[in-house]
Design an enzyme around this catalytic site. Sequence first.
Site, PDB file in Angstrom:
ATOM      1  N   ARG A 164       0.834  -1.229   0.000  1.00 54.09           N
ATOM      2  CA  ARG A 164       0.000   0.000   0.000  1.00 54.09           C
ATOM      3  C   ARG A 164       0.861   1.269   0.000  1.00 54.09           C
ATOM      4  O   ARG A 164       0.491   2.293   0.578  1.00 54.09           O
ATOM      5  CB  ARG A 164      -0.947   0.030   1.209  1.00 54.09           C
ATOM      6  CG  ARG A 164      -1.983  -1.055   1.235  1.00 54.09           C
ATOM      7  CD  ARG A 164      -2.949  -0.971   0.047  1.00 54.09           C
ATOM      8  NE  ARG A 164      -4.065  -1.879   0.183  1.00 54.09           N
ATOM      9  CZ  ARG A 164      -4.046  -3.153  -0.211  1.00 54.09           C
ATOM     10  NH1 ARG A 164      -2.973  -3.680  -0.768  1.00 54.09           N
ATOM     11  NH2 ARG A 164      -5.118  -3.907  -0.059  1.00 54.09           N
ATOM     12  N   SER A 238     -10.745  -0.541   2.998  1.00 50.34           N
ATOM     13  CA  SER A 238     -10.021  -0.634   4.279  1.00 50.34           C
ATOM     14  C   SER A 238      -9.579   0.762   4.691  1.00 50.34           C
ATOM     15  O   SER A 238      -8.897   1.444   3.922  1.00 50.34           O
ATOM     16  CB  SER A 238      -8.769  -1.500   4.127  1.00 50.34           C
ATOM     17  OG  SER A 238      -9.102  -2.784   3.688  1.00 50.34           O
ATOM     18  N   GLU A 334      -4.846   3.955   5.887  1.00 53.76           N
ATOM     19  CA  GLU A 334      -4.549   3.712   4.470  1.00 53.76           C
ATOM     20  C   GLU A 334      -5.148   4.823   3.612  1.00 53.76           C
ATOM     21  O   GLU A 334      -4.578   5.262   2.613  1.00 53.76           O
ATOM     22  CB  GLU A 334      -5.144   2.359   4.031  1.00 53.76           C
ATOM     23  CG  GLU A 334      -4.889   2.057   2.575  1.00 53.76           C
ATOM     24  CD  GLU A 334      -5.833   1.026   1.975  1.00 53.76           C
ATOM     25  OE1 GLU A 334      -5.761  -0.143   2.358  1.00 53.76           O
ATOM     26  OE2 GLU A 334      -6.631   1.402   1.092  1.00 53.76           O
TER      27      GLU A 334
HETATM   28  P1  FAD Z   1      -8.703   8.678  -5.442  1.00 54.33           P
HETATM   29  O1  FAD Z   1      -9.427   8.318  -4.201  1.00 54.33           O
HETATM   30  O2  FAD Z   1      -9.337   9.669  -6.356  1.00 54.33           O
HETATM   31  O3  FAD Z   1      -7.242   9.185  -5.060  1.00 54.33           O
HETATM   32  C1  FAD Z   1      -6.449   8.452  -4.150  1.00 54.33           C
HETATM   33  C2  FAD Z   1      -5.086   9.175  -4.005  1.00 54.33           C
HETATM   34  O4  FAD Z   1      -4.381   9.115  -5.233  1.00 54.33           O
HETATM   35  C3  FAD Z   1      -5.235  10.664  -3.688  1.00 54.33           C
HETATM   36  O5  FAD Z   1      -4.152  11.037  -2.871  1.00 54.33           O
HETATM   37  C4  FAD Z   1      -5.141  11.330  -5.058  1.00 54.33           C
HETATM   38  O6  FAD Z   1      -4.660  12.660  -4.977  1.00 54.33           O
HETATM   39  C5  FAD Z   1      -4.139  10.432  -5.762  1.00 54.33           C
HETATM   40  N1  FAD Z   1      -4.388  10.323  -7.209  1.00 54.33           N
HETATM   41  C6  FAD Z   1      -5.504   9.872  -7.828  1.00 54.33           C
HETATM   42  N2  FAD Z   1      -5.325   9.841  -9.170  1.00 54.33           N
HETATM   43  C7  FAD Z   1      -4.072  10.293  -9.402  1.00 54.33           C
HETATM   44  C8  FAD Z   1      -3.307  10.502 -10.582  1.00 54.33           C
HETATM   45  N3  FAD Z   1      -3.797  10.251 -11.801  1.00 54.33           N
HETATM   46  N4  FAD Z   1      -2.054  10.988 -10.453  1.00 54.33           N
HETATM   47  C9  FAD Z   1      -1.537  11.277  -9.226  1.00 54.33           C
HETATM   48  N5  FAD Z   1      -2.226  11.100  -8.072  1.00 54.33           N
HETATM   49  C10 FAD Z   1      -3.468  10.606  -8.163  1.00 54.33           C
HETATM   50  N6  FAD Z   1      -7.667  -0.679  -2.559  1.00 54.33           N
HETATM   51  C11 FAD Z   1      -6.853  -1.748  -2.693  1.00 54.33           C
HETATM   52  O7  FAD Z   1      -5.636  -1.604  -2.832  1.00 54.33           O
HETATM   53  N7  FAD Z   1      -7.345  -3.019  -2.636  1.00 54.33           N
HETATM   54  C12 FAD Z   1      -8.658  -3.275  -2.474  1.00 54.33           C
HETATM   55  O8  FAD Z   1      -9.059  -4.437  -2.431  1.00 54.33           O
HETATM   56  C13 FAD Z   1      -9.534  -2.168  -2.350  1.00 54.33           C
HETATM   57  N8  FAD Z   1     -10.860  -2.367  -2.153  1.00 54.33           N
HETATM   58  C14 FAD Z   1     -11.690  -1.298  -2.037  1.00 54.33           C
HETATM   59  C15 FAD Z   1     -13.067  -1.552  -1.839  1.00 54.33           C
HETATM   60  C16 FAD Z   1     -13.955  -0.494  -1.718  1.00 54.33           C
HETATM   61  C17 FAD Z   1     -15.420  -0.780  -1.526  1.00 54.33           C
HETATM   62  C18 FAD Z   1     -13.484   0.838  -1.802  1.00 54.33           C
HETATM   63  C19 FAD Z   1     -14.448   1.993  -1.731  1.00 54.33           C
HETATM   64  C20 FAD Z   1     -12.120   1.099  -1.970  1.00 54.33           C
HETATM   65  C21 FAD Z   1     -11.215   0.032  -2.087  1.00 54.33           C
HETATM   66  N9  FAD Z   1      -9.835   0.220  -2.252  1.00 54.33           N
HETATM   67  C22 FAD Z   1      -8.999  -0.855  -2.405  1.00 54.33           C
HETATM   68  C23 FAD Z   1      -9.271   1.587  -2.272  1.00 54.33           C
HETATM   69  C24 FAD Z   1      -9.341   2.269  -3.660  1.00 54.33           C
HETATM   70  O9  FAD Z   1     -10.255   1.612  -4.496  1.00 54.33           O
HETATM   71  C25 FAD Z   1      -7.976   2.288  -4.363  1.00 54.33           C
HETATM   72  O10 FAD Z   1      -7.024   2.918  -3.548  1.00 54.33           O
HETATM   73  C26 FAD Z   1      -8.034   3.004  -5.703  1.00 54.33           C
HETATM   74  O11 FAD Z   1      -6.820   2.847  -6.384  1.00 54.33           O
HETATM   75  C27 FAD Z   1      -8.327   4.498  -5.568  1.00 54.33           C
HETATM   76  O12 FAD Z   1      -8.562   5.014  -6.866  1.00 54.33           O
HETATM   77  P2  FAD Z   1      -9.279   6.405  -7.074  1.00 54.33           P
HETATM   78  O13 FAD Z   1      -9.182   6.745  -8.518  1.00 54.33           O
HETATM   79  O14 FAD Z   1     -10.631   6.390  -6.501  1.00 54.33           O
HETATM   80  O15 FAD Z   1      -8.320   7.375  -6.247  1.00 54.33           O
HETATM   81  N1  EPU Z   2     -10.989 -10.225  10.227  1.00 51.09           N
HETATM   82  C1  EPU Z   2     -11.688 -10.272  11.411  1.00 51.09           C
HETATM   83  N2  EPU Z   2     -12.711  -9.379  11.577  1.00 51.09           N
HETATM   84  C2  EPU Z   2     -13.070  -8.480  10.636  1.00 51.09           C
HETATM   85  C3  EPU Z   2     -12.336  -8.423   9.442  1.00 51.09           C
HETATM   86  C4  EPU Z   2     -11.283  -9.309   9.243  1.00 51.09           C
HETATM   87  O1  EPU Z   2     -11.410 -11.081  12.280  1.00 51.09           O
HETATM   88  O2  EPU Z   2     -14.009  -7.711  10.882  1.00 51.09           O
HETATM   89  C5  EPU Z   2      -9.866 -11.182  10.039  1.00 51.09           C
HETATM   90  C6  EPU Z   2     -10.343 -12.541   9.524  1.00 51.09           C
HETATM   91  O3  EPU Z   2      -9.582 -13.529  10.138  1.00 51.09           O
HETATM   92  C7  EPU Z   2      -9.950 -12.527   8.072  1.00 51.09           C
HETATM   93  C8  EPU Z   2      -8.709 -11.636   8.078  1.00 51.09           C
HETATM   94  O4  EPU Z   2      -8.962 -10.670   9.106  1.00 51.09           O
HETATM   95  O5  EPU Z   2      -9.680 -13.808   7.603  1.00 51.09           O
HETATM   96  C9  EPU Z   2      -8.440 -10.922   6.781  1.00 51.09           C
HETATM   97  O6  EPU Z   2      -9.621 -10.259   6.346  1.00 51.09           O
HETATM   98  P1  EPU Z   2      -9.900 -10.030   4.779  1.00 51.09           P
HETATM   99  O7  EPU Z   2      -9.640 -11.268   4.002  1.00 51.09           O
HETATM  100  O8  EPU Z   2     -11.254  -9.385   4.650  1.00 51.09           O
HETATM  101  O9  EPU Z   2      -8.771  -9.038   4.353  1.00 51.09           O
HETATM  102  P2  EPU Z   2      -8.156  -7.751   5.041  1.00 51.09           P
HETATM  103  O10 EPU Z   2      -6.777  -8.065   5.484  1.00 51.09           O
HETATM  104  O11 EPU Z   2      -9.085  -7.190   6.062  1.00 51.09           O
HETATM  105  C10 EPU Z   2      -7.034  -6.897   2.857  1.00 51.09           C
HETATM  106  C11 EPU Z   2      -6.936  -5.609   2.116  1.00 51.09           C
HETATM  107  C12 EPU Z   2      -8.146  -5.408   1.233  1.00 51.09           C
HETATM  108  C13 EPU Z   2      -8.231  -6.562   0.241  1.00 51.09           C
HETATM  109  C14 EPU Z   2      -8.340  -7.864   1.034  1.00 51.09           C
HETATM  110  C15 EPU Z   2      -8.323  -9.077   0.125  1.00 51.09           C
HETATM  111  C16 EPU Z   2      -5.567  -4.116   3.443  1.00 51.09           C
HETATM  112  C17 EPU Z   2      -5.536  -2.932   4.332  1.00 51.09           C
HETATM  113  N3  EPU Z   2      -6.785  -4.498   3.049  1.00 51.09           N
HETATM  114  O12 EPU Z   2      -8.119  -6.772   3.777  1.00 51.09           O
HETATM  115  O13 EPU Z   2      -7.976  -4.198   0.512  1.00 51.09           O
HETATM  116  O14 EPU Z   2      -9.349  -6.432  -0.603  1.00 51.09           O
HETATM  117  O15 EPU Z   2      -7.225  -7.973   1.950  1.00 51.09           O
HETATM  118  O16 EPU Z   2      -7.039  -9.236  -0.393  1.00 51.09           O
HETATM  119  O17 EPU Z   2      -4.521  -4.657   3.110  1.00 51.09           O
HETATM  120  C18 EPU Z   2      -8.350  -1.856   0.637  1.00 51.09           C
HETATM  121  O18 EPU Z   2      -7.131  -1.722   0.634  1.00 51.09           O
HETATM  122  O19 EPU Z   2      -9.145  -0.881   0.654  1.00 51.09           O
HETATM  123  C19 EPU Z   2      -8.922  -3.206   0.649  1.00 51.09           C
HETATM  124  C20 EPU Z   2     -10.231  -3.442   0.726  1.00 51.09           C
END
Ligand code: FAD
Ligand code: EPU
Length: 339
Positions: A164, A238, A334
């Site tokens: 991240r 997250s 994050e």
């Molecule tokens: P924004 O929110 O618009 O911007 C994020 C940051 O990047 C800001 O600081 C912004 O200034 C900068 N930025 C954006 N675009 C540019 C650009 N073109 N050039 C320079 N800087 C820029 N993230 C994960 O890693 N894994 C996941 O599994 C994951 N699951 C998610 C699930 C949900 C339901 C949600 C809501 C979010 C999740 N995220 C996850 C977080 C998010 O989707 C990612 O971080 C995504 O890459 C953000 O993209 P965005 O275009 O919305 O960025």
């Molecule tokens: N868990 C709990 N309670 C909860 C949530 C999680 O006990 O309420 C424990 C469970 O044991 C579970 C483990 O945590 O097995 C891991 O949970 P999960 O698989 O949902 O993944 P995570 O570690 O919580 C990360 C990323 C996600 C990504 C998933 C799948 C980060 C900060 N988050 O979540 O990314 O989608 O793994 O790979 O690394 C994001 O970055 O926004 C994001 C959603």
Amino acid sequence: MLQIQENVSLKNFNTFGVEAKARYFVEINHKDDLVELFMDPQWKQTETLILGGGSNLLLINNFDGLVIRINIRGIEHRISHNDVFIEAGAGEVWNDLVNFCVIREYAGLENLSLIPGSVGASPIQNIGAYGVELKDVFYSCCAFELATGTFKTFTKEDCRFDYRESVFKSELKGQYIIVSVKFHLSLIPNFNLKYGAIEHELNNRGISAPTIKDVSQVVSYIRVSKLPDPSTIGNAGSFFKNPVINADVFTKLQANFPDIVNYPAGNGLIKLAAGWLIEQCGWKGKMVGHTGTWKNQALVLVNHGGASGAEVYSFSSQIIDSVYTKFGVTLQREVNIIS
Ligand code: FAD
Ligand code: EPU
């Protein structure tokens, strides 16, 4: 001709759905628009916020500067033997790019299905899910340097990707705007199915030799069951990173909390599940004012409707304090805090 708007509501431009106004707002449809924009000395001196899909930020106040919304489109692909090279505009929707590849059976992005946001933001925090990170498929990106008004190519090494993290989130924060990203994919899948419930769900479906499409569908299914849909309930995924601690600290922690969820993180480090830590502190599914944590995933903070960015931020500080008090571990946010 660029259209600079004033006093624009950002409520529909952030997935938390919090209200905040941008003093100035401009949409960029072509990378040369950036050159034109920054030829005007006014904007060189104005604070800027780069906006993609707004799915990884929390707006605390009105933004008293220029919000630059990146909407640069286009996907190009080239095949050489079994290698596939894709170049996508920063404003492409990430999951549209994933689908573009899945349909054509280009392998590499399937585990990253359904992550919200834009292609341009994907390198910022090295997006990751289900055992794959952007760095595994990233080739290079092209970025506009605000200070010089020129474009620069960043290789994978230049980006210094980590969990991240990237150079764009640390040393070079706010200095570059990513305009396009190049990916290196393959015609031959090398599936990563070990993480989470992927294998289990494939078995449930009676699939023993999955296709790229199968993996994408299973990942999407698992995600939908755990994560709230931002179009229904505001959130940014997250809210905190999973903390990475050293093995000595972990051993002491595990002695007190034998069930602590953990994963090896390489170099003798251990990654803890922040969701577990937060749940153990009693926060899972709790509603506090207009905010709270998601009932199926305590790591996700939500806006139950009408929350301000400040309210969500203050709630996140309460969580940090209680996790520290119980476990002695400091959670890092994050989500990008824009204040
Ligand atoms: P924004 O929110 O618009 O911007 C994020 C940051 O990047 C800001 O600081 C912004 O200034 C900068 N930025 C954006 N675009 C540019 C650009 N073109 N050039 C320079 N800087 C820029 N993230 C994960 O890693 N894994 C996941 O599994 C994951 N699951 C998610 C699930 C949900 C339901 C949600 C809501 C979010 C999740 N995220 C996850 C977080 C998010 O989707 C990612 O971080 C995504 O890459 C953000 O993209 P965005 O275009 O919305 O960025
Ligand atoms: N868990 C709990 N309670 C909860 C949530 C999680 O006990 O309420 C424990 C469970 O044991 C579970 C483990 O945590 O097995 C891991 O949970 P999960 O698989 O949902 O993944 P995570 O570690 O919580 C990360 C990323 C996600 C990504 C998933 C799948 C980060 C900060 N988050 O979540 O990314 O989608 O793994 O790979 O690394 C994001 O970055 O926004 C994001 C959603």
